[in-house]
Design an enzyme around this catalytic site. Structure first.
Site, PDB file in Angstrom:
ATOM      1  CE1 TYR A   1      -4.087  -1.826  -0.086  1.00  0.00           C
ATOM      2  CE2 TYR A   1      -2.889  -3.316   1.358  1.00  0.00           C
ATOM      3  CZ  TYR A   1      -3.961  -3.061   0.528  1.00  0.00           C
ATOM      4  OH  TYR A   1      -4.897  -4.032   0.303  1.00  0.00           O
TER       5      TYR A   1
ATOM      6  CG  PHE B   1     -11.141  -1.744   9.806  1.00  0.00           C
ATOM      7  CD1 PHE B   1     -10.929  -1.485   8.463  1.00  0.00           C
ATOM      8  CD2 PHE B   1     -10.353  -1.117  10.750  1.00  0.00           C
ATOM      9  CE1 PHE B   1      -9.949  -0.590   8.070  1.00  0.00           C
ATOM     10  CE2 PHE B   1      -9.372  -0.207  10.363  1.00  0.00           C
ATOM     11  CZ  PHE B   1      -9.169   0.053   9.019  1.00  0.00           C
TER      12      PHE B   1
END
Length: 410
Positions: A123, A410
């Site tokens: 990322y 999450f």
């Protein structure tokens, strides 16, 4: 390759989610976990990449409020459920999703995007920097002792069914959110994540247990954990796996830690995803026997540099001009003048002021929550000081007195 990147339709969720599961190994999730994440999925904020009638890429973005230095809860897109089918590697599928997703987040007016990464190397090229670390420990409770603060003995502990005390535990969590950067204000439904307890995820341990800490009839802390009984030639060798521990004050937290250390027939306490400034580190008698390890946790991306830097406060007065590089989100490129202090901040574009520090948006994301020093990034060559003294000024201002921490994934 011709593919179609578009928002997810509710009727497509099962095939979309099945592709995600396959990308992570193909082991089916327990029904209760699958049902919960179906309920939590925000369809208009979730993307699918389609090659004909096949899903070959997935990505979602939960609606979150993230605590930043100063205590404000700032809108942040929780990037999640990212996958690319193994048949479509190196064809631009991930880049197309990241492009569409960041464009959408910017259009929604959310200044931050955050994620936890299954593969951290992915990322950075999309502008994410590692903004928080987590502490994992494996403590030999047969040899490590605790020195607890005054008032610990005044805390009453009692077992409770996790679901029955959920509201009281969530009230404790909510009171803690403004005090630590990196925490998520839990929206309805997210409280259920902490209660997930499928049998095939226990690895031989007990069902989820809960103990609450009370003072004067008020719940001031709680812990959730599992116990795994084991026996060896020398006798018991059980372990405790910590799932959560929160307390409103040092005595409440210490009472819960002491309880976990003293559970009968156990000699190991395993904790993961704890804050790096965990108070337990100052209570134990032998830190070496705690087997501490660090791991990356929350990756932070400034989607709107000006709005993000204005949303937090600063430890010391700061007046600095950043020269920001952001090839993936070019609206952030250029010079930004940040002025601020502990009361608030202003960050605006400037074409007249000379740059004081030069860095990419990735480094701004890493430093944003106050857990990573701009000065340390400079020692690695990631930040360049263009005005003498600017690096020290900005590093002090960006710091946080309490370490940023993401309490759950999450």
């Amino acid at each position: 390759m011709t593919t179609d990147v578009r928002a997810l339709r509710q009727t497509e969720w099962n095939v979309w989610y099945d592709n995600l599961i396959r990308a992570f190994g193909g082991v089916p999730e327990p029904a209760e976990e699958r049902e919960l994440y179906n309920a939590l999925t925000e369809y208009d904020r979730s993307l699918g990449v389609w090659d004909g009638d096949q899903v070959v890429g997935t990505a979602g973005a939960f609606t979150f409020l993230l605590t930043v230095p100063g205590g404000a809860c700032v809108p942040a897109a929780g990037v999640t459920m990212v996958s690319v089918a193994a048949t479509h590697r190196r064809r631009g599928v991930l880049t197309s999703m990241m492009r569409r997703q960041l464009d959408d987040i910017y259009a929604w007016g959310e200044p931050l995007a955050v994620l936890t990464a299954s593969e951290p190397a992915i990322y950075g090229r999309f502008g994410y920097g590692i903004g928080t670390l987590q502490l994992n420990a494996e403590i030999d409770t047969s040899r490590v002792r605790l020195s607890v603060p005054p008032g610990t003995d005044d805390v009453r502990l009692r077992y409770a069914a996790p679901a029955e005390v959920l509201d009281a535990c969530e009230a404790v969590y909510a009171r803690l959110v403004p005090g630590r950067p990196g925490m998520l204000a839990r929206r309805p439904g997210w409280e259920r994540v902490g209660l997930l307890d499928p049998e095939d995820h226990r690895d031989g341990a007990s069902p989820l247990q809960c103990v609450v800490a009370e003072r004067d009839g008020e719940v001031v802390g709680y812990t959730r954990f599992r116990v795994k009984p084991e026996w060896g030639a020398a006798g018991h060798d059980g372990s405790v796996a910590l799932s959560a521990l929160e307390g409103l004050d040092p005595a409440a937290r210490a009472a819960l830690w002491r309880f976990l250390f003293d559970i009968d027939l156990t000699s190991t306490l395993r904790s993961h995803a704890r804050p790096v400034d965990e108070d337990l580190l100052h209570l134990v008698s032998d830190i070496r026997r705690c087997k501490l390890r660090l791991k990356d946790s929350l990756h932070v991306r400034l989607v709107d540099v000006g709005a993000a830097l204005e949303a937090r406060t600063y430890q010391a007065p700061v007046d600095v001009v950043f020269e920001v590089e952001d090839a993936f989100c070019p609206w952030n490129e250029g010079r930004w003048r940040l002025t601020g202090d502990a009361k608030g901040a202003c960050c605006v574009r400037t074409g007249e002021d000379s740059a004081d520090l030069a860095l990419s948006v990735r480094e701004l994301g890493a430093a944003y929550l106050g857990g990573v020093s701009l000065a340390s990034l400079a020692t690695a060559g990631r930040v360049r000081e263009l005005r003498q003294g600017a690096l020290a000024e900005a590093s002090v201002a960006f710091s946080s007195v309490i370490a940023p921490w993401l309490p759950h994934g999450f």
